[in-house]
Design an enzyme around this catalytic site. Structure first.
Site, PDB file in Angstrom:
ATOM      1  N   LYS A 141      55.434  51.767   2.750  1.00  0.00           N
ATOM      2  CA  LYS A 141      56.756  52.034   3.031  1.00  0.00           C
ATOM      3  C   LYS A 141      57.534  50.878   3.870  1.00  0.00           C
ATOM      4  O   LYS A 141      58.478  50.339   3.559  1.00  0.00           O
ATOM      5  CB  LYS A 141      57.054  53.327   3.856  1.00  0.00           C
ATOM      6  CG  LYS A 141      56.424  54.641   3.143  1.00  0.00           C
ATOM      7  CD  LYS A 141      56.521  55.777   4.348  1.00  0.00           C
ATOM      8  CE  LYS A 141      55.662  55.575   5.355  1.00  0.00           C
ATOM      9  NZ  LYS A 141      54.147  55.692   5.213  1.00  0.00           N
TER      10      LYS A 141
ATOM     11  N   ARG B 135      59.367  63.115   9.006  1.00  0.00           N
ATOM     12  CA  ARG B 135      57.929  63.565   8.559  1.00  0.00           C
ATOM     13  C   ARG B 135      57.612  65.106   8.523  1.00  0.00           C
ATOM     14  O   ARG B 135      56.717  65.528   8.069  1.00  0.00           O
ATOM     15  CB  ARG B 135      56.977  63.069   9.585  1.00  0.00           C
ATOM     16  CG  ARG B 135      57.041  61.412   9.525  1.00  0.00           C
ATOM     17  CD  ARG B 135      55.703  60.774  10.457  1.00  0.00           C
ATOM     18  NE  ARG B 135      56.084  59.514  10.624  1.00  0.00           N
ATOM     19  CZ  ARG B 135      55.005  58.701  10.035  1.00  0.00           C
ATOM     20  NH1 ARG B 135      53.818  58.974   9.687  1.00  0.00           N
ATOM     21  NH2 ARG B 135      55.296  57.297  10.216  1.00  0.00           N
TER      22      ARG B 135
ATOM     23  N   ARG C  27      44.840  45.915   6.121  1.00  0.00           N
ATOM     24  CA  ARG C  27      46.303  45.453   6.482  1.00  0.00           C
ATOM     25  C   ARG C  27      45.971  44.680   7.711  1.00  0.00           C
ATOM     26  O   ARG C  27      45.377  44.651   8.542  1.00  0.00           O
ATOM     27  CB  ARG C  27      47.075  46.596   6.818  1.00  0.00           C
ATOM     28  CG  ARG C  27      48.272  46.533   7.655  1.00  0.00           C
ATOM     29  CD  ARG C  27      49.199  47.579   7.605  1.00  0.00           C
ATOM     30  NE  ARG C  27      48.633  48.599   8.215  1.00  0.00           N
ATOM     31  CZ  ARG C  27      49.505  49.968   8.132  1.00  0.00           C
ATOM     32  NH1 ARG C  27      50.739  49.862   7.707  1.00  0.00           N
ATOM     33  NH2 ARG C  27      48.814  50.836   8.760  1.00  0.00           N
TER      34      ARG C  27
ATOM     35  N   ARG D 123      45.864  47.021  13.078  1.00  0.00           N
ATOM     36  CA  ARG D 123      46.479  48.261  13.915  1.00  0.00           C
ATOM     37  C   ARG D 123      45.477  48.997  14.636  1.00  0.00           C
ATOM     38  O   ARG D 123      44.286  49.246  13.885  1.00  0.00           O
ATOM     39  CB  ARG D 123      47.632  49.155  13.238  1.00  0.00           C
ATOM     40  CG  ARG D 123      48.864  48.386  13.196  1.00  0.00           C
ATOM     41  CD  ARG D 123      49.805  48.965  12.215  1.00  0.00           C
ATOM     42  NE  ARG D 123      49.737  50.491  12.083  1.00  0.00           N
ATOM     43  CZ  ARG D 123      50.351  51.291  11.398  1.00  0.00           C
ATOM     44  NH1 ARG D 123      51.568  50.881  10.833  1.00  0.00           N
ATOM     45  NH2 ARG D 123      50.467  52.490  11.254  1.00  0.00           N
TER      46      ARG D 123
ATOM     47  N   ARG E  84      45.447  60.707  10.033  1.00  0.00           N
ATOM     48  CA  ARG E  84      46.737  60.550   9.400  1.00  0.00           C
ATOM     49  C   ARG E  84      47.259  61.106   8.110  1.00  0.00           C
ATOM     50  O   ARG E  84      48.303  61.719   8.065  1.00  0.00           O
ATOM     51  CB  ARG E  84      47.152  59.059   9.389  1.00  0.00           C
ATOM     52  CG  ARG E  84      47.427  58.640  11.002  1.00  0.00           C
ATOM     53  CD  ARG E  84      47.047  56.804  10.952  1.00  0.00           C
ATOM     54  NE  ARG E  84      47.891  56.159  10.256  1.00  0.00           N
ATOM     55  CZ  ARG E  84      47.943  54.899   9.755  1.00  0.00           C
ATOM     56  NH1 ARG E  84      46.709  54.368  10.176  1.00  0.00           N
ATOM     57  NH2 ARG E  84      48.550  54.438   9.133  1.00  0.00           N
TER      58      ARG E  84
HETATM   59  P1  AP5 Z   1      52.244  49.055   4.441  1.00  0.00           P
HETATM   60  O1  AP5 Z   1      53.634  48.658   3.833  1.00  0.00           O
HETATM   61  O2  AP5 Z   1      52.219  48.761   5.850  1.00  0.00           O
HETATM   62  O3  AP5 Z   1      52.267  50.633   4.274  1.00  0.00           O
HETATM   63  P2  AP5 Z   1      53.115  51.939   4.954  1.00  0.00           P
HETATM   64  O4  AP5 Z   1      53.447  52.903   4.192  1.00  0.00           O
HETATM   65  O5  AP5 Z   1      54.174  51.431   5.699  1.00  0.00           O
HETATM   66  O6  AP5 Z   1      51.872  52.620   5.913  1.00  0.00           O
HETATM   67  P3  AP5 Z   1      51.944  52.852   7.529  1.00  0.00           P
HETATM   68  O7  AP5 Z   1      50.396  52.961   7.911  1.00  0.00           O
HETATM   69  O8  AP5 Z   1      52.652  51.993   8.359  1.00  0.00           O
HETATM   70  O9  AP5 Z   1      52.472  54.280   7.408  1.00  0.00           O
HETATM   71  P4  AP5 Z   1      52.259  55.361   8.573  1.00  0.00           P
HETATM   72  O10 AP5 Z   1      53.439  56.346   8.051  1.00  0.00           O
HETATM   73  O11 AP5 Z   1      51.084  56.002   8.751  1.00  0.00           O
HETATM   74  O12 AP5 Z   1      52.705  54.537   9.947  1.00  0.00           O
HETATM   75  P5  AP5 Z   1      53.836  54.466  10.740  1.00  0.00           P
HETATM   76  O13 AP5 Z   1      53.784  52.975  11.285  1.00  0.00           O
HETATM   77  O14 AP5 Z   1      55.013  54.915  10.169  1.00  0.00           O
HETATM   78  O15 AP5 Z   1      51.066  48.861   3.545  1.00  0.00           O
HETATM   79  C1  AP5 Z   1      49.868  48.817   3.930  1.00  0.00           C
HETATM   80  C2  AP5 Z   1      49.072  47.738   3.314  1.00  0.00           C
HETATM   81  O16 AP5 Z   1      48.960  47.734   1.939  1.00  0.00           O
HETATM   82  C3  AP5 Z   1      49.509  46.104   4.006  1.00  0.00           C
HETATM   83  O17 AP5 Z   1      48.556  45.467   4.103  1.00  0.00           O
HETATM   84  C4  AP5 Z   1      50.326  45.710   2.712  1.00  0.00           C
HETATM   85  O18 AP5 Z   1      49.996  44.469   2.359  1.00  0.00           O
HETATM   86  C5  AP5 Z   1      49.661  46.648   1.751  1.00  0.00           C
HETATM   87  N1  AP5 Z   1      50.422  46.818   0.493  1.00  0.00           N
HETATM   88  C6  AP5 Z   1      51.521  47.445   0.600  1.00  0.00           C
HETATM   89  N2  AP5 Z   1      52.070  47.769  -0.775  1.00  0.00           N
HETATM   90  C7  AP5 Z   1      51.326  46.981  -1.472  1.00  0.00           C
HETATM   91  C8  AP5 Z   1      51.154  46.988  -3.002  1.00  0.00           C
HETATM   92  N3  AP5 Z   1      51.976  47.651  -4.133  1.00  0.00           N
HETATM   93  N4  AP5 Z   1      50.051  46.387  -3.581  1.00  0.00           N
HETATM   94  C9  AP5 Z   1      49.013  46.139  -2.834  1.00  0.00           C
HETATM   95  N5  AP5 Z   1      49.144  45.995  -1.547  1.00  0.00           N
HETATM   96  C10 AP5 Z   1      50.325  46.613  -0.924  1.00  0.00           C
HETATM   97  O19 AP5 Z   1      53.423  55.324  12.024  1.00  0.00           O
HETATM   98  C11 AP5 Z   1      52.588  55.116  12.775  1.00  0.00           C
HETATM   99  C12 AP5 Z   1      52.340  56.483  13.715  1.00  0.00           C
HETATM  100  O20 AP5 Z   1      53.344  56.326  14.774  1.00  0.00           O
HETATM  101  C13 AP5 Z   1      51.987  57.639  13.271  1.00  0.00           C
HETATM  102  O21 AP5 Z   1      50.809  58.054  12.774  1.00  0.00           O
HETATM  103  C14 AP5 Z   1      52.604  58.662  14.369  1.00  0.00           C
HETATM  104  O22 AP5 Z   1      51.597  58.774  15.442  1.00  0.00           O
HETATM  105  C15 AP5 Z   1      53.653  57.850  14.770  1.00  0.00           C
HETATM  106  N6  AP5 Z   1      54.878  58.070  14.142  1.00  0.00           N
HETATM  107  C16 AP5 Z   1      55.891  57.304  13.331  1.00  0.00           C
HETATM  108  N7  AP5 Z   1      56.955  57.943  13.059  1.00  0.00           N
HETATM  109  C17 AP5 Z   1      57.004  59.296  13.487  1.00  0.00           C
HETATM  110  C18 AP5 Z   1      57.608  60.243  13.458  1.00  0.00           C
HETATM  111  N8  AP5 Z   1      58.994  60.139  12.715  1.00  0.00           N
HETATM  112  N9  AP5 Z   1      57.305  61.262  14.116  1.00  0.00           N
HETATM  113  C19 AP5 Z   1      56.192  61.370  14.798  1.00  0.00           C
HETATM  114  N10 AP5 Z   1      55.243  60.381  15.102  1.00  0.00           N
HETATM  115  C20 AP5 Z   1      55.683  59.386  14.212  1.00  0.00           C
END
Ligand code: AP5
Length: 215
Positions: free
Chosen positions: A13, A88, A127, A160, A171
């Site tokens: 994402k 979410r 990552r 992270r 997660r």
């Molecule tokens: P990346 O693009 O970082 O993946 P992502 O889907 O963004 O993964 P996240 O782990 O950031 O998602 P998340 O929803 O768990 O975390 P968030 O920060 O929102 O890619 C991952 C890796 O793969 C990278 O190394 C990249 O280089 C590689 N990659 C990407 N695409 C690729 C491809 N096509 N091919 C090869 N490699 C690739 O949330 C974190 C925490 O915050 C949550 O757990 C929660 O506690 C809190 N939080 C956030 N939003 C909310 C909400 N709305 N409500 C409540 N709590 C929340």
């Protein structure tokens, strides 16, 4: 254009949202990034959120909603946005609808990035994130030119806290509990497009951009 990106942790994402924001000239709103900024600045919100994030749990709605409303108050949002990591839950989807309603806005399309568990775990365990500008890398899939250094700004790269295997699994479990109802909500609203996200990042990006431009 107003876009929502859904998908499990590690589906890409953040990677896609950053590229889409550049390509489509839209604001990128990541609730995960906003929360991590609060954690690193040790704000009251960050101190509270950290406990949940490190356990792989969702941060309570009250905290996230206030943070999101503040972000929606910024002027760049008027030109369109990509929401990454929000909503979410069904509750959050409804909250988003009411925030947007009050501004006379609506979501144009919701992309669900579909990815397999094996790919997710491989991506998250490798990552790397830039401390300074938030650029995303991967030890194997997208390595930086110089180890530990951001290609874009020269900042240092880190892993992270929530990218440990046990937290990744938690997660994913939290994601799965909520996602079926959320997808149904957007399918019923005829906004949902599913994109296979296991392909190379540039291929995934092209599929998304082509679909968004066809709107
Ligand atoms: P990346 O693009 O970082 O993946 P992502 O889907 O963004 O993964 P996240 O782990 O950031 O998602 P998340 O929803 O768990 O975390 P968030 O920060 O929102 O890619 C991952 C890796 O793969 C990278 O190394 C990249 O280089 C590689 N990659 C990407 N695409 C690729 C491809 N096509 N091919 C090869 N490699 C690739 O949330 C974190 C925490 O915050 C949550 O757990 C929660 O506690 C809190 N939080 C956030 N939003 C909310 C909400 N709305 N409500 C409540 N709590 C929340």
């Amino acid at each position: 254009m107003r876009i929502v990106l859904l998908g499990p942790p590690g589906a890409g994402k953040g990677t896609q949202a950053k590229a889409m924001a550049r390509e489509l000239k839209l604001a990128h709103i990541s609730t995960g990034d906003l929360l991590r900024q609060n954690v690193s600045s040790a704000t009251p919100l960050g101190l509270e959120a950290k406990e949940y994030m490190n356990k792989g749990l969702l941060v309570p709605d009250l905290l996230v909603t206030k943070m999101l409303e503040d972000r929606f108050g910024q002027s760049d949002v008027k030109g369109g946005f990509i929401l990454d990591g929000y909503p979410r839950t069904i509750n959050q989807a409804k909250t988003l609808d009411s925030i947007l309603d009050a501004k006379g806005m609506k979501i144009d399309i919701v992309f669900d990035l579909d990815s397999s568990e094996a790919v997710i775990v491989q991506r998250l365990s490798g990552r790397l994130v830039c401390k300074k500008c938030g650029a995303l890398f991967h030890k194997i899939n997208m390595p930086p030119k110089v180890s530990g250094v951001c290609d874009q700004c020269g900042g240092s790269l880190y892993q992270r806290d929530d990218d440990k295997e046990a937290t990744i699994r938690k997660r994913l479990a939290v994601y799965r509990e909520e996602v079926t109802a959320l997808l149904e909500y957007y399918r019923a609203a005829k906004l949902l497009t599913t994109v296979s996200a296991d392909d190379e990042a540039s291929i995934v990006l092209k599929k998304i951009i082509d679909r968004a431009r066809a709107l």
